[in-house]
Design an enzyme around this catalytic site. Sequence first.
Site, PDB file in Angstrom:
ATOM      1  N   LYS A 143       0.849  -1.200   0.000  1.00 39.92           N
ATOM      2  CA  LYS A 143       0.000   0.000   0.000  1.00 39.92           C
ATOM      3  C   LYS A 143       0.882   1.247   0.000  1.00 39.92           C
ATOM      4  O   LYS A 143       1.893   1.299   0.713  1.00 39.92           O
ATOM      5  CB  LYS A 143      -0.914  -0.028   1.235  1.00 39.92           C
ATOM      6  CG  LYS A 143      -2.021   1.019   1.237  1.00 39.92           C
ATOM      7  CD  LYS A 143      -2.903   0.870   2.486  1.00 39.92           C
ATOM      8  CE  LYS A 143      -4.039   1.880   2.532  1.00 39.92           C
ATOM      9  NZ  LYS A 143      -4.825   1.769   3.784  1.00 39.92           N
ATOM     10  N   SER A 188      -9.856   2.180   2.935  1.00 42.40           N
ATOM     11  CA  SER A 188      -8.949   2.895   2.044  1.00 42.40           C
ATOM     12  C   SER A 188      -8.043   1.975   1.234  1.00 42.40           C
ATOM     13  O   SER A 188      -7.529   2.369   0.204  1.00 42.40           O
ATOM     14  CB  SER A 188      -8.072   3.847   2.842  1.00 42.40           C
ATOM     15  OG  SER A 188      -7.191   3.119   3.698  1.00 42.40           O
ATOM     16  N   SER A 209      -9.812  -0.273   7.100  1.00 45.03           N
ATOM     17  CA  SER A 209      -9.225  -0.122   5.762  1.00 45.03           C
ATOM     18  C   SER A 209      -8.595  -1.382   5.184  1.00 45.03           C
ATOM     19  O   SER A 209      -8.298  -1.430   3.994  1.00 45.03           O
ATOM     20  CB  SER A 209      -8.179   0.997   5.757  1.00 45.03           C
ATOM     21  OG  SER A 209      -8.823   2.250   5.802  1.00 45.03           O
TER      22      SER A 209
END
Lengths: 512, 506
Positions: free
Chosen positions: A82, A157, A181
């Site tokens: 990420k 997210s 997330s």
Amino acid sequence: MSATDLTRLNAAEMATLLASREISSVELTRAHLARITQVDGIVHAFLQTLPEVALREAQTADADRAAGEQLPTLAGVPIAVKDVLATKGLRTTCGSRILENWVPAYDATVVRKLREARLPVLGKTNMDEFAMGSSTEHSAYGPTLNPWDTKRVPGGSGGGSAAAVGAFEAPLALGSDTGGSIRQPAALTGTVGVKPTYGGVSRYGLVAMASSLDQVGPCARTVLDAALLHEVIGGHDPKDQTSLDAPVPPVVAAARQGLSGDVRGLRVGVVAELGGRGYQRGVLDRFEEALASLEGLGMSVREVSCPSFKFALPAYYLIMPSEASSNLARFDAMRYGIRVAPAEGPVTVETVMAATRAAGFGDEVKRRIMLGTYALSAGYYDAYYGSAQKVRTLVQRDFENAWEDVDVLISPTTPTTAFPLGDKLDDPLAMYIQDVATIPVNLAGIPGISVPGGLAEDGLPVGVQILAPARADAYLYQVGGALEAALHEKWGGPLLDQAPALETTTQEGGAL
Amino acid sequence: MNVSDLAPFDQAIAEFDPVMGIEVHVELNTRTKMFCSCVTAFGAPPNSQVCPVCLGLPGAMPAVNHQAVASAIRLGLALNCRIAERCTFARKNYFYPDVSKDYQISQYEDPIDRDGFLDVELADGTVFRVAIERAHMEEDAAKNTHVGSASGRIQGADYSLVDYNRGGVPLIEIVTKPIEGAGARAGEVARAYVAAIRELVIALGISDARMDQGSLRADVNLSLRPRVADPVAQSAVPFGKRSETKNVNSLRAIEKSVRHEIRRQAALLAAGLPVTQETRHWHEDSESTSPGRSKEQAEDYRYFPEPDLLPIEPSRAWVEELRLTLPELPAARRSRLQAEWGFTDLEMRDAVNAGALDLIGASVVAGASPAGARKWWMGELARTANERGVELAQLPVAPADIASLERLIASGRISDKLARQVLEGVLAGEGPPEDVVAARGLAVVSDDAVLLAAIDQALAAQPDVAQKIRDGKVAAAGAIVGAVMKATRGQADAARVRELILKQLG
């Protein structure tokens, strides 16, 4: 084995084949890079791919293995990271315009651990800006699409990491979970996502949103794969003083135990407050079936009440923005990131800071900075931040009470399946509700996993969330593994086998 | 009225009662910074002692310097504070380039040290007890250099440079409770307090405490309230609006700035004008203050607990362990030395005020007598230092020289009078006393034959004096002694000469 076949393997299977040298890491990495080229033009899971970096790592892993060196279990298995984690020498944007040019001078501790464990990093994945959002639509670089239905969001997210794993662009990925997330995107993409116990994984190098809630964790397609990655990234880090000074829990052994069906005697609690009104019918149906499966394996089931959970969401939306408003103050154009001159008037430190932040941050980030700044202001602190901390204590107490009667708690991960792109963009509260079942976990610092629970009436994946007491991450993997094995048997294979094939494209996709 | 008008000091004190609050920032001399492992050495090239943590790079996290916590606890113990069983760090949020994260990690609600006191001795021996509110740990800000303006201030500068070497250096901020009752001696008390803190942290070995390098900085808050006759009633009068004076870089300047602020505020109040609550900057050249940022529009720092750090919970065992490492503290050391040396209160105070205590102590250790060491350092040498405008310690005389000088006198090789010439030689850089004696040929003439010859010569030259001595007027021998000393160019022992004269004349 064809390149497509290679990408369909689980990380554990890849590791076995690499160890026996039936396949090479270069082959495996190339197969994934090819898959990314094929599908990421559609999915847009990656903000940046790193073919040279990944292949170089794959080559050295292969060479060392050929030379007879004993390598770590996952050595040679590629991974996606990420874009909220600092990668030395490799651009790290956090999905924000303000960091479009930032190249960190250091690696996050978890990234260093990936390198030490010899996992080639395929690229950096898309995310809501600074991890603020539940759909990945708040990325400054465009949304990621759900591999199950490209008109829908993959969650957020960490939609990029979940979609990359779900679309077979990577067998593993790292995510970060502040209010859901990792788990919510896992639920929406039919993958596995784990938020470890707070402090179980180092946060050093994780660009902070809310420091007291953030936690790095694994994204994978199976419970065992998640456990293997958890073992790589977990453990104490002197650079993160909030990290636990304790060994990584035996998560891999627990996953294997669960996969063999051994959960007899464990007690599971159903949280009364996480379900019912506001939850999609198909989500509740799959949840009930998962529960029945666990009961069938010999687990006792009872309902528990967590009355303070109804205040968890509002408390979260005071604590998280408060910490975020402070954590994001450093993006001031003085040392790194973009620098924007004011359109008019004098050019001073203050006006440059203001102009840069106005141009560099998106609306959701600005909204949370304003909320947090307000909540921390003199005269409001006690009413907002102070009250929210009290609720946090109450939520922790609810969990403590529950652990007196049960070993794990279970709930749907999300109220609904994946929603259409743009559906909730103009309604922040509707977006925030997505995390209603995941947020209490972060407030309490306990671990949680989301495993695929099947498809709802709309043909989209449903996630089942399992929670355990702090430091008892092993329970997640044991119960999660047992549920996964039972459901795979029922479905005749993994849920992702039922996902529609993605249209493929040959254009270069993904890279910024 | 002109804002630069000042009231006469005596009149200001007659009408108003000053109340002070002093904040002293002490930069610790730990090898590394408060929250990272960068070294703290002063004077390195700009931005050469930095890392992701002290540069506040995204994702970097602080880790507490254990040594700095130990220093804070030791200081707290020396200041008679309660040491917190649990204390936390907090974030002080404000946008400015000298704080790399745009917040400073400090302590807010629960400092590590609380509720102490420091007894401060004034020049006349009066002891003034200053109550300590708290001492807390924090990180220093980076150093800004404003380029292009005449004054080096940000106003009118073309650009500013930031040196993050200082950013993250451990600081302890010591905050007093309101200091009341100092009256006309407010300036003296402020100066003595800061001097005592400085002496204390040096004795503890936790800071270099160099005011000129900024490793010890003092901000004085001062307000005036109407004077009333009864001291009890006085303390019930509410405080006035205060100013906070910064940029005070020497002990002398602290005293002056306090006196200046008393006079400035008194003039305003006497004219019926309000004192503005604000930060003021001290200007050494003009010996005056000018307004900085107004505290009326003070920033809201939005303090909240630092979520990246765990609370500090010093075990009682560790605190007691640290207590055992405390050195003899300056005040206790002074009483002990005074008793050992047999100095009067006045002698002791003079020695302290002259900065001669350590020099006398070192001289005694080198073998001098306390009285002798005091005589030389507080007499001849103090005069010379004064003439040269330097500190005693800066004179090119070592404590060992004083011990040597005394040994030379005691052995009779030089007289007290010659000793002064020897010292002159040492001060002139001619080497240690022995070398000066040899080089200048200053040894006392101790050969009786030489002395007797000189005595005979003098008696012959002054027969009337010789007769007076023979008649029993012993005092008359002085004239002969003088003549002999003159003849031997002062290198005779006068007492021995007198003895020989009397013997000669039977």
